[in-house]
Every structure is written in C-alpha cells, then in structure tokens.
Design a protein around this motif. Sequence first.
Motif, PDB file in Angstrom:
ATOM      1  N   GLY A 162      21.901   5.980 -26.210  1.00  0.00           N
ATOM      2  CA  GLY A 162      20.935   7.045 -25.992  1.00  0.00           C
ATOM      3  C   GLY A 162      19.489   6.608 -25.955  1.00  0.00           C
ATOM      4  O   GLY A 162      18.589   7.434 -26.061  1.00  0.00           O
ATOM      5  N   ASP A 194      13.094  12.723 -22.944  1.00  0.00           N
ATOM      6  CA  ASP A 194      11.917  12.585 -23.801  1.00  0.00           C
ATOM      7  C   ASP A 194      10.682  12.329 -22.936  1.00  0.00           C
ATOM      8  O   ASP A 194      10.575  11.269 -22.311  1.00  0.00           O
ATOM      9  N   GLN A 215      20.429  18.870 -28.893  1.00  0.00           N
ATOM     10  CA  GLN A 215      21.604  18.263 -29.515  1.00  0.00           C
ATOM     11  C   GLN A 215      21.220  17.046 -30.350  1.00  0.00           C
ATOM     12  O   GLN A 215      21.776  16.814 -31.429  1.00  0.00           O
ATOM     13  N   TRP A 216      20.284  16.249 -29.838  1.00  0.00           N
ATOM     14  CA  TRP A 216      19.811  15.100 -30.620  1.00  0.00           C
ATOM     15  C   TRP A 216      19.163  15.570 -31.917  1.00  0.00           C
ATOM     16  O   TRP A 216      19.353  14.960 -32.985  1.00  0.00           O
ATOM     17  N   GLN A 217      18.391  16.623 -31.847  1.00  0.00           N
ATOM     18  CA  GLN A 217      17.751  17.150 -33.050  1.00  0.00           C
ATOM     19  C   GLN A 217      18.804  17.633 -34.042  1.00  0.00           C
ATOM     20  O   GLN A 217      18.708  17.367 -35.252  1.00  0.00           O
ATOM     21  N   GLN A 267      20.506  14.630 -35.781  1.00  0.00           N
ATOM     22  CA  GLN A 267      19.705  14.016 -36.840  1.00  0.00           C
ATOM     23  C   GLN A 267      19.657  14.907 -38.076  1.00  0.00           C
ATOM     24  O   GLN A 267      19.710  14.413 -39.223  1.00  0.00           O
ATOM     25  N   CYS A 313      21.368   7.300 -37.565  1.00  0.00           N
ATOM     26  CA  CYS A 313      21.434   7.062 -36.125  1.00  0.00           C
ATOM     27  C   CYS A 313      20.024   6.886 -35.591  1.00  0.00           C
ATOM     28  O   CYS A 313      19.106   7.631 -35.958  1.00  0.00           O
ATOM     29  N   PRO A 335      16.919   7.248 -33.105  1.00  0.00           N
ATOM     30  CA  PRO A 335      16.529   8.366 -32.236  1.00  0.00           C
ATOM     31  C   PRO A 335      16.914   8.092 -30.785  1.00  0.00           C
ATOM     32  O   PRO A 335      16.969   6.942 -30.350  1.00  0.00           O
ATOM     33  N   GLY A 336      17.173   9.169 -30.049  1.00  0.00           N
ATOM     34  CA  GLY A 336      17.549   9.028 -28.649  1.00  0.00           C
ATOM     35  C   GLY A 336      16.519   9.635 -27.728  1.00  0.00           C
ATOM     36  O   GLY A 336      15.782  10.549 -28.101  1.00  0.00           O
ATOM     37  N   ALA A 362      25.604   9.513 -28.635  1.00  0.00           N
ATOM     38  CA  ALA A 362      24.884   8.867 -29.723  1.00  0.00           C
ATOM     39  C   ALA A 362      25.833   7.911 -30.434  1.00  0.00           C
ATOM     40  O   ALA A 362      27.057   8.046 -30.328  1.00  0.00           O
ATOM     41  N   LEU A 381      27.106  14.362 -26.942  1.00  0.00           N
ATOM     42  CA  LEU A 381      26.101  15.401 -27.133  1.00  0.00           C
ATOM     43  C   LEU A 381      26.236  16.524 -26.103  1.00  0.00           C
ATOM     44  O   LEU A 381      25.390  17.409 -26.050  1.00  0.00           O
TER      45      LEU A 381
END
Length: 455
Positions: free
Chosen positions: A208, A242, A349-351, A354, A364, A366-367, A373, A429
């Motif tokens: 990611g 991002d 989904q990344w948030q 985490q 993990c 950050p992506g 992930a 994700l």
Amino acid sequence: MAERTPGTPGTPLPPVPPPVPDAPLDGSSDDAHAMGLAPVTVLRQIAAACTYPELLEDPAVPEGARCRARRILQEMEAGNIGSYNHEHRALGVPRRVAQFLQRRDAGVPSDPHSIVLTNGTSSILPFVMSLLVDVTSACPTGVLVPVPGPPVHARAAGLAGAVAVPYPLAEEQGWAVDVGTVRQELRRARARCHPKVLCVVNPGDPTGHVLSQQNMVDIIQLVAEENLLLLADEGQQDRAFDPDQPFVSFRRVLWEMGAPFSSTIQIISFYSLSKSIAGESGFRVGFLELVNVEQAVVRPFHLAQSIPRPCVLGRILLDILMGPPDKGDPIQQALEEQQQRLCHHLAQQWQLLQEVLAQGSLRCQPGQGGARACPRLQLPPRALRQAQELGLEPDVFFCQQLLEATGVLLAPGSEFGQAEGTQHVVVSLLPPAATLKSVLLALTHFHTTFIQAFS
C-alpha cells in the motif's frame, strides 16, 4: 466451534469472538467486484449495447452510452464486435492509450507503436522475461523482485527460465526501495546468476505504499549504473489516494531527469483493467509500454502468436477509460465520480485499519495507495518452534489457527515474500467498512489471545 489448542496439549486459548458470519470470509483478495464494489454502470451499458445492437434504440440505456456504443461500432469491421477487429487492436486503442499516457504525464510523448495490448499482466510477464533469457548460457538470467510483492513476478521468472532474486522493501521507511539493499542483493546474486531485470511495484501491493519521486530517481540511477531493465508494475495507479504522495510514473520521472537517462534507460511499464477504477477483473485486458526499447525487440510483441490477446469487449472498456476527457460528457463524469468514490473508500479503510489495529499489538505502515495492507505479526518464540515442528511458515501457522477460530481467511505474508525473521498477514481494503471492521476485530482479538496462549 470448539476452542483451539495450538499450544501444548491441555493449554486452551482464551475466549475468542464469535466466527464472522458466512465463514470462511476471504479477507485478502484484491478482486474489486468479488469484494463488493459495484461496477461502473455506464461501462456495462456500453458493453451491452456493443454486444446486442438492438439496445442502441432502447431508451432504457442512456443516450450517452448509446452514442458512445455507436461510435465504437463504427470502428469495428462490418460494425460487429464478433470480428477479429485487428485494426482496432493494433491502431485504434494503442493510439488512445498513448494519448492517455501523454495527458497523465504532463506532456511526456508516447509512441502508439510502443503500446502492446495484453491479456492482463500475469499472462504477458513470462513472455517479456523470456526475451531476456539466453538459453545457451550456463549462467541463468536473474530477475530482482520486491518482497513483499505480487507473487506473479517470481512465478513469471521461473516460467521464463530465469531466477527470481528477492530484495526486501524497507518496512520501517514506509516500504521504500532501499537502493543500498538492492545493491547487496545484486552482489550476492551474481554468484549464481546474471541479473538483468529489476521489478518495482508502484503503488505497492500488498504494502500500500506509493514511492516518492526521489526514491524513483535513486532507482533509475541504480538501473543505469548496473545496466538493468526496469519493469515498472504500475497497475495500482488508479488506487493512489493520498494527495500528499500522488502517483507519478517512472516514464515521467525518467523524462524529467533529462539526458543521458531519458534517452538510454529501458523501461517496460504495465497497466491492468482489473486494478483500474473500473475494477473489471473478468475482462482480462491491460497494456504495456516499452520505453527506449529497440524496434528489434518491440517487433516480437506485435507479431508473436504466443501472446494472449485481449477480447474485443475488454479492449472496448479499456478504450473508454483511455479516451480524452470531454467536458460535460456524462460518461467522463461517471468515471470521475467513480475515481473519487474509490479513493475516498480506500482512504477511509486505511484509517479504519489503523484505528482498529491500535487497539491491539498489531502494527502496519501507513498506506497511500493500493487495495491491500500488510500488518506485521509479533509471534512468540514458542509459536515459532511449534510452526517449525509442523513444517509450516510461522505466519501460515497463525493464519490456519485464525481461520479455525474465527472463520476469517487471510493470506500469510510469506505468500508475498518478506524480510527474513518477519511475519505478516495481508488484508484487503476493498470490502464494505462493516465487513473490514469485523475482519480486523477478529484478527486483533485473536492475535492477542494467540500471544497469550504461546507466552
């Protein structure tokens, strides 16, 4: 479900959450539609109208989709997608792909004759690598592949008669490509093979990450110094979300570096419809671009009968994605909205990942892109010993226990390669947020109980 006892006999695990409904639940797939993401309706409408022309007069299909379908059919031999339509494959779609690349890369020119339509990345990779293998040499060709990374690269090297040379990504540096580490692996590999190829995956899968431009410059300089071909797997580019770390192609970085790099470094880059905003894995279509590759090498890509060619419908969908933006075009608007939805979904989904992992002992990096992930496991020595006694990789052992206890099926990091002494699991994700949360809660709770059981 009976409690599992992976430790010594008679050592029960602490209580675990109830199994996830409809177990086993695949929590690692990057197949967008299998994971619940809806297809882009207008793409299916255009494909349907091209397949069944009676729909061209059906008001149930929006006029914008019917208009695009008519335009596509005009390019087909006899106005029919049932023909081979060689010209559409050889000229029409590659021309629009080249225009797409030029728009994407701020004007960096692209030659349509350097575009090759493929039946997906996995099917073309062995052919690409086979062109670099000298069957008369006693020293096999080496292909450097990232770990963690898609297993397809190492498999393709083996199918082509080459040797895969893993190089670990720098996990603590956000999964960057550590050029110093790659040099070390190169030196070691030369004792058993002749390294000719460096594979780089950007955005990373299953990590990611999105490479910084400085890291890409360092990679290109390494390729120049070591006389390597750069294989840039950029299939996940539409999944970069991002804004502080946007996707930038290797061809653009190469062009901006100027001479002598821009005219000498050879790059083959890959794009796939399955990893695009459309997420259409079933149509099996993509393309590769050859940068600074001699025409003598380009020619076999266009002439070889052994290369699986994409079906006409797949080419049509790719063609639509590559088409130039037309202000006010409802199709373009639908694609832009899909892009925004996808990136927003992945960022959320990344948030979520985490936040849930922070409740336990999993961590993990950050992506910034991609659909998976790669959280890192912390497994006690006693668990490592039992996995060894069973002849299993430690993360495989963990994933088996996780499946039996919770009904969650995750891929172990060893399937994607990983640095020696580390263990990971791979999490998709793409599912709905509620499904992902269930998977993550089951994972974090079980990881805690697993550590307690083996402490």
